[in-house]
Design an enzyme around this catalytic site. Structure first.
Site, PDB file in Angstrom:
ATOM      1  N   HIS A 143      54.443  40.959  35.265  1.00 17.95           N
ATOM      2  CA  HIS A 143      54.218  43.149  35.537  1.00 17.95           C
ATOM      3  C   HIS A 143      54.269  43.457  34.671  1.00 17.95           C
ATOM      4  CE1 HIS A 143      54.417  45.467  38.643  1.00 17.95           C
ATOM      5  NE2 HIS A 143      55.710  45.821  38.110  1.00 17.95           N
TER       6      HIS A 143
ATOM      7  N   SER B 196      52.603  50.031  38.476  1.00 12.64           N
ATOM      8  CA  SER B 196      53.076  49.207  39.839  1.00 12.64           C
ATOM      9  C   SER B 196      53.150  50.644  40.252  1.00 12.64           C
ATOM     10  CB  SER B 196      54.780  49.170  38.282  1.00 12.64           C
ATOM     11  OG  SER B 196      55.825  48.509  39.327  1.00 12.64           O
TER      12      SER B 196
ATOM     13  N   ASP C 270      53.275  37.743  38.334  1.00 16.01           N
ATOM     14  CA  ASP C 270      53.496  38.764  38.341  1.00 16.01           C
ATOM     15  C   ASP C 270      54.400  38.660  40.133  1.00 16.01           C
ATOM     16  OD1 ASP C 270      54.962  41.474  39.532  1.00 16.01           O
ATOM     17  OD2 ASP C 270      52.423  42.485  38.476  1.00 16.01           O
TER      18      ASP C 270
END
Length: 313
Positions: free
Chosen positions: A283, A161, A253
């Site tokens: 995610h 991320s 996501d």
């Protein structure tokens, strides 16, 4: 519109999150959780498990000392690459502790030492504090293997991320001004790569899939970065000459489409690129292996791809 496929264990996790909503990531809430030690019982991920060595160190950084943690499956290691790991958390949350399970599993499966970086977080330290620390850490690790009793021959820049963003931003910096050893691979899980525009997946999965648009807006507000600067949106940079690249995305996501776009851009720039999308999951899945059992298989596959890339170099 057809409903997207959601794995049963992912649906159970999302239902649990919906039944137990977390507070908004305000500056006050983030300040209240600073310094909280993440225990295995508090985490959705698996515990660290057995390793040959875990060691905490401190390095000098551009804004003060930076904490590092070594995870190594071997207590006695010969010369070789080191993985530099940047945790996720929207540049405002997360820590060495919160991502210890993922860092340890990466070390075990790649059979490489992993050094996790405690870079500065927003809002106390807005952009570019995080990329400044990320680059400084990679350069320091490349030059100071002796501090870990290691002989470092190359770097693998890895992150999830926001940490995936930092891995790519650092790779760009080390492409243009190389470190003491080469970057062998950038390994990114569902990276944030383009803050300059909204992609279709951001609207499709804006609510109810674990990373809501309201959370991302708050993280962006805290980070206070220039959306068109390549040290925030590395997709906007020229990708020629970048190291071999592995991009892992999640099918549910909000960041899915920018991850796809980044993999396409590196491939079109002539960078050896491998892309894999984990379908039916969300995610953050690599750090949810206890809460989402199927995520272990996704992580196994991703790290198997990484190991294959490193083996052929």
């Amino acid at each position: 519109m057809t409903e997207p496929f959601v794995r049963p264990d992912v649906r159970a996790f999302l239902d649990m999150m919906a039944a137990n909503p977390r507070p908004a990531f305000t500056a006050e809430f983030l300040a209240s959780i600073r310094g909280t030690v993440m225990t295995p019982e508090m985490s959705a991920d698996k515990p660290v498990g057995d390793l040959g060595e875990i060691r905490d160190l401190v390095m000098p950084g551009p804004g003060g000392d930076i904490a590092l943690r070594l995870f190594d499956p071997r207590a006695d290691r010969k010369a070789g690459p080191v993985v530099v790991f940047y945790h996720g958390g929207g540049y405002a949350a997360g820590s060495i502790d919160s991502h210890a399970g993922l860092a340890a599993e990466t070390a075990r499966q790649l059979d490489l030492p992993v050094v996790s970086v405690e870079y500065r977080l927003a809002p106390e330290n807005p952009w570019p504090a995080a990329p400044d620390d990320g680059e400084a850490a990679a350069r320091w690790i490349a030059e100071n293997g002796a501090a870990f009793d290691l002989e470092v021959t190359g770097l693998v820049l890895c992150g999830d991320s926001a940490g995936g963003n930092l891995a790519i931003v650092t790779a760009l910096a080390l492409r243009d001004a190389p470190a003491a050893v080469p970057v062998l691979l950038q390994l990114t899980f569902y990276p944030a790569v383009d803050h300059s525009r909204e992609y279709p997946s951001a609207a499709e999965f804006a609510e109810g899939y674990g990373l809501d648009a309201s959370d991302m807006q708050m993280f962006d507000q805290h980070y206070a970065a220039d959306p068109r600067d390549h040290r925030n949106s590395p997709l906007l940079a020229d990708q020629q000459g970048m190291p071999p690249t592995l991009v892992i995305t999640a099918g549910l996501d909000p960041l899915r489409d920018e991850g796809r776009a980044y993999a396409a851009k590196t491939a079109l720039a002539g960078v050896p690129t491998v892309f894999h999308e984990a379908v039916g999951t969300i995610h953050g899945f690599a750090g949810y292996r206890r809460a989402i059992p199927s995520a272990q298989g996704d992580l196994d596959h991703a790290l198997g791809l990484a190991k294959a890339i490193l083996t052929v170099r």
